[in-house]
Design an enzyme around this catalytic site. Structure first.
Site, PDB file in Angstrom:
ATOM      1  N   ASN A  10       0.849  -1.191   0.000  1.00  0.00           N
ATOM      2  CA  ASN A  10       0.000   0.000   0.000  1.00  0.00           C
ATOM      3  C   ASN A  10       0.892   1.253   0.000  1.00  0.00           C
ATOM      4  O   ASN A  10       1.599   1.520   0.969  1.00  0.00           O
ATOM      5  CB  ASN A  10      -0.873  -0.087   1.266  1.00  0.00           C
ATOM      6  CG  ASN A  10      -1.763   1.122   1.447  1.00  0.00           C
ATOM      7  OD1 ASN A  10      -1.451   2.215   0.961  1.00  0.00           O
ATOM      8  ND2 ASN A  10      -2.854   0.928   2.159  1.00  0.00           N
ATOM      9  N   LYS A  13       0.592   3.705   2.967  1.00  0.00           N
ATOM     10  CA  LYS A  13       1.256   3.272   4.202  1.00  0.00           C
ATOM     11  C   LYS A  13       2.765   3.436   4.086  1.00  0.00           C
ATOM     12  O   LYS A  13       3.422   3.879   5.015  1.00  0.00           O
ATOM     13  CB  LYS A  13       0.972   1.788   4.474  1.00  0.00           C
ATOM     14  CG  LYS A  13      -0.335   1.546   5.155  1.00  0.00           C
ATOM     15  CD  LYS A  13      -0.403   0.105   5.621  1.00  0.00           C
ATOM     16  CE  LYS A  13      -1.799  -0.205   6.121  1.00  0.00           C
ATOM     17  NZ  LYS A  13      -1.984  -1.627   6.422  1.00  0.00           N
ATOM     18  N   GLU A  41      -2.027 -15.246   4.939  1.00  0.00           N
ATOM     19  CA  GLU A  41      -3.428 -15.245   5.342  1.00  0.00           C
ATOM     20  C   GLU A  41      -3.555 -14.707   6.753  1.00  0.00           C
ATOM     21  O   GLU A  41      -2.819 -15.147   7.656  1.00  0.00           O
ATOM     22  CB  GLU A  41      -3.949 -16.686   5.289  1.00  0.00           C
ATOM     23  CG  GLU A  41      -5.323 -16.761   4.674  1.00  0.00           C
ATOM     24  CD  GLU A  41      -5.842 -18.173   4.728  1.00  0.00           C
ATOM     25  OE1 GLU A  41      -6.948 -18.369   5.251  1.00  0.00           O
ATOM     26  OE2 GLU A  41      -5.103 -19.077   4.268  1.00  0.00           O
ATOM     27  N   ASP A  70      -1.239  -4.117  11.281  1.00  0.00           N
ATOM     28  CA  ASP A  70      -2.618  -4.517  11.053  1.00  0.00           C
ATOM     29  C   ASP A  70      -3.485  -3.534  11.810  1.00  0.00           C
ATOM     30  O   ASP A  70      -3.147  -3.146  12.928  1.00  0.00           O
ATOM     31  CB  ASP A  70      -2.870  -5.944  11.531  1.00  0.00           C
ATOM     32  CG  ASP A  70      -4.172  -6.478  10.956  1.00  0.00           C
ATOM     33  OD1 ASP A  70      -4.364  -6.390   9.732  1.00  0.00           O
ATOM     34  OD2 ASP A  70      -5.015  -6.960  11.738  1.00  0.00           O
ATOM     35  N   SER A  71      -4.570  -3.100  11.185  1.00  0.00           N
ATOM     36  CA  SER A  71      -5.369  -2.067  11.834  1.00  0.00           C
ATOM     37  C   SER A  71      -6.840  -2.263  11.533  1.00  0.00           C
ATOM     38  O   SER A  71      -7.209  -3.057  10.663  1.00  0.00           O
ATOM     39  CB  SER A  71      -4.911  -0.687  11.353  1.00  0.00           C
ATOM     40  OG  SER A  71      -5.033  -0.592   9.949  1.00  0.00           O
ATOM     41  N   PHE A 152      -9.614   7.610   4.254  1.00  0.00           N
ATOM     42  CA  PHE A 152     -10.102   6.424   3.547  1.00  0.00           C
ATOM     43  C   PHE A 152     -10.937   5.598   4.524  1.00  0.00           C
ATOM     44  O   PHE A 152     -11.133   6.002   5.678  1.00  0.00           O
ATOM     45  CB  PHE A 152      -8.918   5.599   3.016  1.00  0.00           C
ATOM     46  CG  PHE A 152      -8.094   4.964   4.115  1.00  0.00           C
ATOM     47  CD1 PHE A 152      -7.231   5.713   4.872  1.00  0.00           C
ATOM     48  CD2 PHE A 152      -8.222   3.603   4.411  1.00  0.00           C
ATOM     49  CE1 PHE A 152      -6.486   5.137   5.906  1.00  0.00           C
ATOM     50  CE2 PHE A 152      -7.477   3.025   5.431  1.00  0.00           C
ATOM     51  CZ  PHE A 152      -6.610   3.790   6.182  1.00  0.00           C
ATOM     52  N   ASP A 155     -13.052   6.549   7.884  1.00  0.00           N
ATOM     53  CA  ASP A 155     -12.826   7.946   8.300  1.00  0.00           C
ATOM     54  C   ASP A 155     -14.085   8.826   8.229  1.00  0.00           C
ATOM     55  O   ASP A 155     -14.327   9.611   9.140  1.00  0.00           O
ATOM     56  CB  ASP A 155     -11.698   8.589   7.475  1.00  0.00           C
ATOM     57  CG  ASP A 155     -10.320   8.187   7.967  1.00  0.00           C
ATOM     58  OD1 ASP A 155     -10.157   7.977   9.189  1.00  0.00           O
ATOM     59  OD2 ASP A 155      -9.398   8.079   7.136  1.00  0.00           O
ATOM     60  N   HIS A 178      -4.123   6.242  15.464  1.00  0.00           N
ATOM     61  CA  HIS A 178      -3.624   4.935  15.889  1.00  0.00           C
ATOM     62  C   HIS A 178      -2.303   4.598  15.191  1.00  0.00           C
ATOM     63  O   HIS A 178      -1.333   4.196  15.823  1.00  0.00           O
ATOM     64  CB  HIS A 178      -4.687   3.877  15.586  1.00  0.00           C
ATOM     65  CG  HIS A 178      -5.243   3.938  14.190  1.00  0.00           C
ATOM     66  ND1 HIS A 178      -5.619   5.108  13.585  1.00  0.00           N
ATOM     67  CD2 HIS A 178      -5.467   2.961  13.248  1.00  0.00           C
ATOM     68  CE1 HIS A 178      -6.055   4.871  12.365  1.00  0.00           C
ATOM     69  NE2 HIS A 178      -5.966   3.567  12.130  1.00  0.00           N
TER      70      HIS A 178
HETATM   71  P1  IMP Z   1      -5.256  -3.030   7.114  1.00  0.00           P
HETATM   72  O1  IMP Z   1      -4.485  -2.679   8.322  1.00  0.00           O
HETATM   73  O2  IMP Z   1      -4.618  -2.518   5.870  1.00  0.00           O
HETATM   74  O3  IMP Z   1      -5.612  -4.489   7.068  1.00  0.00           O
HETATM   75  O4  IMP Z   1      -6.622  -2.194   7.208  1.00  0.00           O
HETATM   76  C1  IMP Z   1      -7.793  -2.701   7.736  1.00  0.00           C
HETATM   77  C2  IMP Z   1      -9.002  -1.848   7.456  1.00  0.00           C
HETATM   78  O5  IMP Z   1      -9.251  -1.045   8.608  1.00  0.00           O
HETATM   79  C3  IMP Z   1      -8.911  -0.848   6.311  1.00  0.00           C
HETATM   80  O6  IMP Z   1      -9.259  -1.435   5.094  1.00  0.00           O
HETATM   81  C4  IMP Z   1      -9.937   0.188   6.741  1.00  0.00           C
HETATM   82  O7  IMP Z   1     -11.216  -0.254   6.398  1.00  0.00           O
HETATM   83  C5  IMP Z   1      -9.802   0.182   8.255  1.00  0.00           C
HETATM   84  N1  IMP Z   1      -8.880   1.248   8.708  1.00  0.00           N
HETATM   85  C6  IMP Z   1      -7.652   1.101   9.256  1.00  0.00           C
HETATM   86  N2  IMP Z   1      -7.101   2.295   9.543  1.00  0.00           N
HETATM   87  C7  IMP Z   1      -8.012   3.214   9.154  1.00  0.00           C
HETATM   88  C8  IMP Z   1      -8.013   4.636   9.166  1.00  0.00           C
HETATM   89  O8  IMP Z   1      -7.053   5.314   9.562  1.00  0.00           O
HETATM   90  N3  IMP Z   1      -9.116   5.228   8.673  1.00  0.00           N
HETATM   91  C9  IMP Z   1     -10.184   4.534   8.196  1.00  0.00           C
HETATM   92  N4  IMP Z   1     -10.235   3.229   8.145  1.00  0.00           N
HETATM   93  C10 IMP Z   1      -9.157   2.552   8.623  1.00  0.00           C
END
Ligand code: IMP
Length: 200
Positions: A10, A13, A41, A70-71, A152, A155, A178
């Site tokens: 990404n 990121k 996975e 991971d978020s 995104f 948000d 975060h």
């Molecule tokens: P990943 O960490 O790329 O797997 O993100 C997981 C999902 O969490 C993303 O696709 C968003 O839907 C959501 N997400 C994580 N961080 C944010 C943020 O800062 N704003 C909005 N959505 C978030």
């Protein structure tokens, strides 16, 4: 420069990690740039587990330090949903559908019970295989409709006071988010270990 691989492709990121770690002498490259196409996975039940799974899998192939994150969003009135399923909530990867689903599930839930937080877990594996974990949280509440055009994912429905996090500038959001918090903890760790190495 100390090279490290971000277990993600990404570009958004990658830029955030570069901005904080670049000034510390780290060259952060994506796993794609490193020629690693693996997408581990995410079978964990927590953000911490999933970031560790990604970091360990990529580290096996990398031969240099690896960072994985991971978020996602936790909504208290939904028992922590969407949680680790944030990116595929309701069986779709569509942001608008995710936001509509959260708002409809919260129908009738009053302001004070709409509390929520974004969470970001980072795992860092250093050149010796040492594994370190950093966690950042961003508290807010779920609004009643989408507002704002920045950011995104969730948000536009994530309210911090009177504005949504999609109404913050990237710098404003990084200062309190975060991911910003977890990243600064990682940067602090790298800075401290570098200075220990230089002192030795
Ligand atoms: P990943 O960490 O790329 O797997 O993100 C997981 C999902 O969490 C993303 O696709 C968003 O839907 C959501 N997400 C994580 N961080 C944010 C943020 O800062 N704003 C909005 N959505 C978030």
């Amino acid at each position: 420069m100390k090279k490290m691989i971000l277990a993600s492709s990404n570009p958004h990121k990658l830029r955030e990690f570069w901005e904080i770690l670049g000034p510390l002498g780290c060259e952060v490259i994506s796993q794609h740039e490193a020629g690693i196409d693996l997408e581990p996975e995410e079978t964990g039940t927590t953000f911490e587990e999933n970031s560790a799974i990604k970091a360990r899998e990529i580290y096996k192939l990398a031969g240099c330090p690896v960072i994985a994150d991971d978020s996602g969003l936790e909504v208290d009135a939904l028992g922590g949903e969407p949680g680790v399923y944030s990116a595929r909530y309701g069986g779709t990867r569509d942001d608008k559908a995710h936001n509509d689903l959260v708002i409809s599930k919260l129908s009738g839930v009053p302001d004070e019970k709409r509390t929520a937080r974004f969470v970001c877990a980072i795992t860092y594996i250093d050149e010796n295989g040492g594994e370190f974990h950093f966690l950042g949280r961003f508290e807010g509440r779920i609004g009643y409709r989408e507002v704002g055009r920045n950011g995104f994912g969730y948000d536009p429905i994530f309210m911090v006071g009177d504005i949504s996090s999609a109404e913050m500038t990237p710098d404003e959001k990084n200062a309190v988010s975060h991911r910003g918090k977890a990243l600064r903890l990682l940067a602090e760790h790298i800075k401290n270990t570098e200075s220990e190495e230089n002192d030795a």
